[in-house]
Write an enzyme that holds these catalytic residues in place. Structure first.
Site, PDB file in Angstrom:
ATOM      1  N   ASP A   2       0.915  -1.322  -0.082  1.00 13.45           N
ATOM      2  CA  ASP A   2      -0.078  -0.071   0.177  1.00 13.45           C
ATOM      3  C   ASP A   2       0.970   1.307  -0.060  1.00 13.45           C
ATOM      4  O   ASP A   2       1.849   1.394   1.049  1.00 13.45           O
ATOM      5  CB  ASP A   2      -0.770  -0.183   1.267  1.00 13.45           C
ATOM      6  CG  ASP A   2      -2.176   0.872   1.221  1.00 13.45           C
ATOM      7  OD1 ASP A   2      -2.440   1.350   0.103  1.00 13.45           O
ATOM      8  OD2 ASP A   2      -2.433   1.250   2.347  1.00 13.45           O
ATOM      9  N   ASP A  19       2.995   5.122  -5.109  1.00 12.85           N
ATOM     10  CA  ASP A  19       2.157   6.372  -5.125  1.00 12.85           C
ATOM     11  C   ASP A  19       3.413   7.405  -5.406  1.00 12.85           C
ATOM     12  O   ASP A  19       3.955   7.978  -4.521  1.00 12.85           O
ATOM     13  CB  ASP A  19       1.644   6.340  -3.772  1.00 12.85           C
ATOM     14  CG  ASP A  19       0.986   7.595  -3.538  1.00 12.85           C
ATOM     15  OD1 ASP A  19       0.922   8.604  -4.485  1.00 12.85           O
ATOM     16  OD2 ASP A  19       0.264   7.729  -2.240  1.00 12.85           O
TER      17      ASP A  19
HETATM   18  P1  13P Z   1      -8.772   5.086   5.715  1.00 14.02           P
HETATM   19  O1  13P Z   1      -7.911   6.047   6.478  1.00 14.02           O
HETATM   20  O2  13P Z   1      -9.968   5.731   5.241  1.00 14.02           O
HETATM   21  O3  13P Z   1      -8.976   3.722   6.169  1.00 14.02           O
HETATM   22  O4  13P Z   1      -7.989   4.740   4.238  1.00 14.02           O
HETATM   23  C1  13P Z   1      -7.144   3.552   4.288  1.00 14.02           C
HETATM   24  C2  13P Z   1      -6.185   3.842   2.961  1.00 14.02           C
HETATM   25  O5  13P Z   1      -6.723   4.342   1.812  1.00 14.02           O
HETATM   26  C3  13P Z   1      -5.028   2.708   2.830  1.00 14.02           C
HETATM   27  O6  13P Z   1      -4.474   2.914   1.706  1.00 14.02           O
HETATM   28  O1  G3H Z   2      -3.006   4.719   3.702  1.00 15.34           O
HETATM   29  C1  G3H Z   2      -2.442   4.421   4.521  1.00 15.34           C
HETATM   30  C2  G3H Z   2      -2.729   3.461   5.573  1.00 15.34           C
HETATM   31  O2  G3H Z   2      -3.640   3.785   6.170  1.00 15.34           O
HETATM   32  C3  G3H Z   2      -1.370   2.894   6.209  1.00 15.34           C
HETATM   33  O3  G3H Z   2      -0.922   3.772   7.166  1.00 15.34           O
HETATM   34  O4  G3H Z   2       1.635   3.964   7.236  1.00 15.34           O
HETATM   35  O5  G3H Z   2       0.424   4.128   9.305  1.00 15.34           O
HETATM   36  O6  G3H Z   2       0.332   2.032   8.275  1.00 15.34           O
HETATM   37  P1  G3H Z   2       0.381   3.451   8.059  1.00 15.34           P
HETATM   38 ZN    ZN Z   3      -4.600   4.936   0.960  1.00 12.84          ZN
END
Ligand code: 13P
Ligand code: G3H
Ligand code: ZN
Length: 314
Positions: free
Chosen positions: A87, A109
């Site tokens: 992610d 990203d």
């Molecule tokens: P939320 O903070 O709305 O749960 O979004 C999570 C997200 O986009 C992780 O990439």
């Molecule tokens: O979009 C981001 C996610 O909520 C991940 O957040 O880097 O704190 O794990 P994090």
């Molecule tokens: Zn996100």
């Protein structure tokens, strides 16, 4: 390590199925055994395809070996239709690292970079990822708390539909995260009548009808769980999320993946706060972690059934 060794699949087929089936595949973030098993329990109960999302900071928190040992221990089968996804990968190196570990999907990203840099970085990632049949998500536009006006000026944060075809053609990306009014975290837009910009989504979908789109920052922030947190010593007075009906509507358009992290954090925290304040004598972490796990599973199941529409599509 090739991801198929872990029983994982990439997201290409699951997105085509979601696009034509009028639902979205949930991407839930995890960062330890409890979050991972809560998500897997929900997927198995509902027979939903699932994207297991790991941020760079979550990967660092778990450690490469511990993460991949948990994935291996989960005994995932290709028929479960489960992807392991990086992610918000911030660089080519981060994406390559995840691919080499055995991730089946990565997000690069580079949305904060100028358009041409975003294209160059994304293209570099797709060139590498596609050699290993790993799917790539990228992003155009910037998610923000309160979005600006209906223009696409230099300071606009919405995705500009006219950029999308050029970006997709130039990068070979497999899916694209767009900015239509969602934002990360538990404190989303402040206008009571705030609506997602379905006009932008429609415009993009009409230009690229078969192309899968992704919604980040899409937690619903359940008010009952926020009340539990606040009742048991928390302070999340102005927490608010995206309306479930709007999210459902998006799934029936070209949104094939919806990212949820904050809702699971809230479910976890609400359960731990409630458990500890109702059982001040207990001190075995397995007791409150189990309550947290069950609370997260309930949220995942509820969102799969009432928002994503992905139940029985594994
Ligand atoms: P939320 O903070 O709305 O749960 O979004 C999570 C997200 O986009 C992780 O990439
Ligand atoms: O979009 C981001 C996610 O909520 C991940 O957040 O880097 O704190 O794990 P994090
Ligand atoms: Zn996100």
């Amino acid at each position: 390590m090739k991801y198929s060794k872990f029983g994982l699949v990439n997201t290409n087929q699951m997105f085509q199925d979601a696009l034509h089936g009028g639902y979205a595949v949930p991407a839930f973030n995890f960062y330890n055994m409890e979050t991972l098993s809560a998500i897997l329990d929900a997927a198995r109960t509902t027979h939903s395809p699932i994207i297991l999302a790991v941020s760079e900071s979550a990967l660092k928190y778990m450690g490469n070996d511990m993460l991949m040992a948990m994935i291996s221990g989960a005994k995932i089968k290709p028929s479960d239709n489960i992807a392991l996804h990086l992610d918000h990968g911030s660089s080519f190196a981060a994406c390559k690292h995840a691919i080499d570990l055995g991730f089946s999907s990565v997000m690069i990203d580079a949305s904060a970079q100028p358009f041409s840099n975003n294209i160059d970085i994304t293209r570099r990632v797709t060139d590498y990822a596609h050699k290993f049949d790993v799917s790539v998500e990228s992003e155009l536009g910037t998610l923000a708390g309160i979005e600006d006006e209906n223009t696409f000026g230099t300071d606009s944060t919405y995705t500009n539909p006219t950029d999308v075809e050029q970006f997709v053609a130039a990068t070979n990306t497999d899916s694209l995260a767009i900015a239509i009014g969602t934002s990360h975290g538990a404190y989303k837009r402040t206008h009571d009548d705030a609506k997602l910009r379905f006009d932008i989504l429609s415009d993009i979908a009409s230009r690229m009808p078969d192309f899968p789109l992704v919604l980040h920052g899409a937690s619903n922030i359940p008010s009952d769980l926020i009340s539990i947190i606040n009742k048991h010593g928390g302070k999340m007075q102005n927490a608010r999320g995206i309306d479930a009906a709007q999210l459902r509507h998006a799934t029936q358009m070209n949104i094939c993946k919806i990212n949820v992290d904050s809702d699971l954090r809230i479910a976890f925290t609400a359960a731990v706060r409630e458990f500890l304040s109702s059982h001040p004598d207990k001190f075995n972490p397995r007791d409150f972690l189990n309550a947290a796990r069950q609370s997260m599973t309930r949220v995942c199941i509820s969102e799969i059934e009432h928002i994503m529409g992905s139940a029985n599509h594994a």
